[in-house]
Design an enzyme around this catalytic site. Structure first.
Site, mmCIF file in Angstrom:
data_model
loop_
_atom_site.group_PDB
_atom_site.id
_atom_site.type_symbol
_atom_site.label_atom_id
_atom_site.label_comp_id
_atom_site.label_asym_id
_atom_site.label_seq_id
_atom_site.Cartn_x
_atom_site.Cartn_y
_atom_site.Cartn_z
ATOM 1 N N CYS A 6 0.827 -1.196 0.000
ATOM 2 C CA CYS A 6 0.000 0.000 0.000
ATOM 3 C C CYS A 6 0.865 1.250 0.000
ATOM 4 O O CYS A 6 2.085 1.196 0.163
ATOM 5 C CB CYS A 6 -0.905 0.009 1.227
ATOM 6 S SG CYS A 6 -1.970 -1.431 1.395
ATOM 7 N N ASN A 18 0.995 1.166 6.282
ATOM 8 C CA ASN A 18 1.337 0.339 5.141
ATOM 9 C C ASN A 18 2.007 -0.911 5.688
ATOM 10 O O ASN A 18 3.111 -0.837 6.230
ATOM 11 C CB ASN A 18 2.289 1.082 4.202
ATOM 12 C CG ASN A 18 2.923 0.155 3.181
ATOM 13 O OD1 ASN A 18 2.337 -0.834 2.776
ATOM 14 N ND2 ASN A 18 4.148 0.469 2.787
ATOM 15 N N GLY A 19 1.323 -2.031 5.591
ATOM 16 C CA GLY A 19 1.944 -3.245 6.107
ATOM 17 C C GLY A 19 0.931 -4.251 6.607
ATOM 18 O O GLY A 19 -0.275 -4.136 6.349
ATOM 19 N N GLU A 20 1.437 -5.222 7.341
ATOM 20 C CA GLU A 20 0.615 -6.306 7.858
ATOM 21 C C GLU A 20 0.985 -6.567 9.318
ATOM 22 O O GLU A 20 2.166 -6.675 9.646
ATOM 23 C CB GLU A 20 0.819 -7.570 7.029
ATOM 24 C CG GLU A 20 0.433 -7.403 5.564
ATOM 25 C CD GLU A 20 0.827 -8.604 4.725
ATOM 26 O OE1 GLU A 20 0.470 -9.732 5.115
ATOM 27 O OE2 GLU A 20 1.496 -8.419 3.702
ATOM 28 N N ARG A 24 -4.741 1.771 -1.160
ATOM 29 C CA ARG A 24 -4.750 0.427 -0.577
ATOM 30 C C ARG A 24 -4.643 -0.685 -1.607
ATOM 31 O O ARG A 24 -5.336 -0.703 -2.623
ATOM 32 C CB ARG A 24 -6.025 0.216 0.230
ATOM 33 C CG ARG A 24 -5.977 -1.118 0.988
ATOM 34 C CD ARG A 24 -7.144 -1.284 1.928
ATOM 35 N NE ARG A 24 -6.896 -2.381 2.845
ATOM 36 C CZ ARG A 24 -7.674 -3.455 2.973
ATOM 37 N NH1 ARG A 24 -8.772 -3.571 2.270
ATOM 38 N NH2 ARG A 24 -7.365 -4.410 3.826
ATOM 39 N N ILE A 48 -5.096 -7.038 1.071
ATOM 40 C CA ILE A 48 -4.529 -8.340 1.424
ATOM 41 C C ILE A 48 -5.329 -8.956 2.560
ATOM 42 O O ILE A 48 -5.789 -10.086 2.472
ATOM 43 C CB ILE A 48 -3.048 -8.206 1.812
ATOM 44 C CG1 ILE A 48 -2.235 -7.698 0.609
ATOM 45 C CG2 ILE A 48 -2.493 -9.558 2.282
ATOM 46 C CD1 ILE A 48 -0.785 -7.438 0.901
#
Length: 215
Positions: free
Chosen positions: A2, A75-77, A50, A53
């Site tokens: 993202c 931005n990330g998981e 975005r 995921i």
């Protein structure tokens, strides 16, 4: 991956508008084809492009806590978000959205800047706390997600890609000559260096706090 960006007036001067962040998002479209959003208050504007995921039905960002106005974009998981949901629920902060990053505002409200110590994953996070007029910029331990920022005339800007940071000076971004010389020696830019003058790269495992007094 993202794309995130933002602009924040830290010194109490003329409020920022969404114009700069809108231009930054235009340069992050390739990072996030699944949705683009802007949230703002009287002092800060955050944007997000975005790539879906996790959280297929409720992944809209930035996230804003209704009671405090704390604004978060990531931005990330967050790989351990399920465990963190349980921890927050036990403390009276249930998380209703299914997206993994939805745990972040509650974690910050519980723990302050120390909330990053509970995170497992790859992430670049920005937190704006209107109550204390401070901006936190956070990068994961391995530095998997990039994050850049600049301070100029009481205004902070941040973005996950340099192309978005160049919106600040779109006609002729100034090159950081000393950083470029170090790059030619090493073959890469090490934090806090970046190719653009005045633009600082957040280092792996760093949490940078910006307020009216500086960094």
């Amino acid at each position: 991956m993202c794309g995130i960006c933002g602009e924040i007036r830290l010194d109490g001067g003329v409020p920022v508008t969404a114009d700069t962040v809108s231009g930054m998002l235009d340069r992050l479209v390739h990072c996030g084809p699944d949705g683009h959003w802007i949230k703002q208050d009287a002092t800060a504007v955050f944007g997000m492009a975005r790539l879906t995921i996790r959280g297929l039905t409720s992944g809209e960002q930035p996230l804003v806590d209704a009671e405090t106005g704390v604004m978060v974009v990531c931005n990330g998981e967050i790989d351990n978000h399920q465990t963190l949901r349980v921890w927050l629920a036990e403390r009276g902060r249930p998380v209703t959205q299914d997206t993994d990053v939805a745990v972040l505002p509650g974690l910050y409200l519980e723990l302050g800047a120390a909330f990053v110590e509970k995170l497992v994953g790859a992430f670049a996070i920005a937190v704006w706390d209107l109550r204390e007029r401070k901006l936190l910029l956070i990068r994961d331990r391995a530095g998997e997600r990039p994050l850049f920022y600049a301070m100029e005339n009481g205004v902070a800007t941040f973005a996950s890609q340099l192309a978005a940071m160049a919106v600040r000076h779109p006609t002729a971004p100034e090159i950081d000559e000393p950083a470029l010389r170090r790059y030619l020696q090493l073959g890469y830019f090490t934090a806090p260096d970046s190719p653009l003058a005045g633009v600082i790269k957040v280092g792996p495992a760093e949490c940078v706090t910006l307020d009216s007094q500086g960094m």
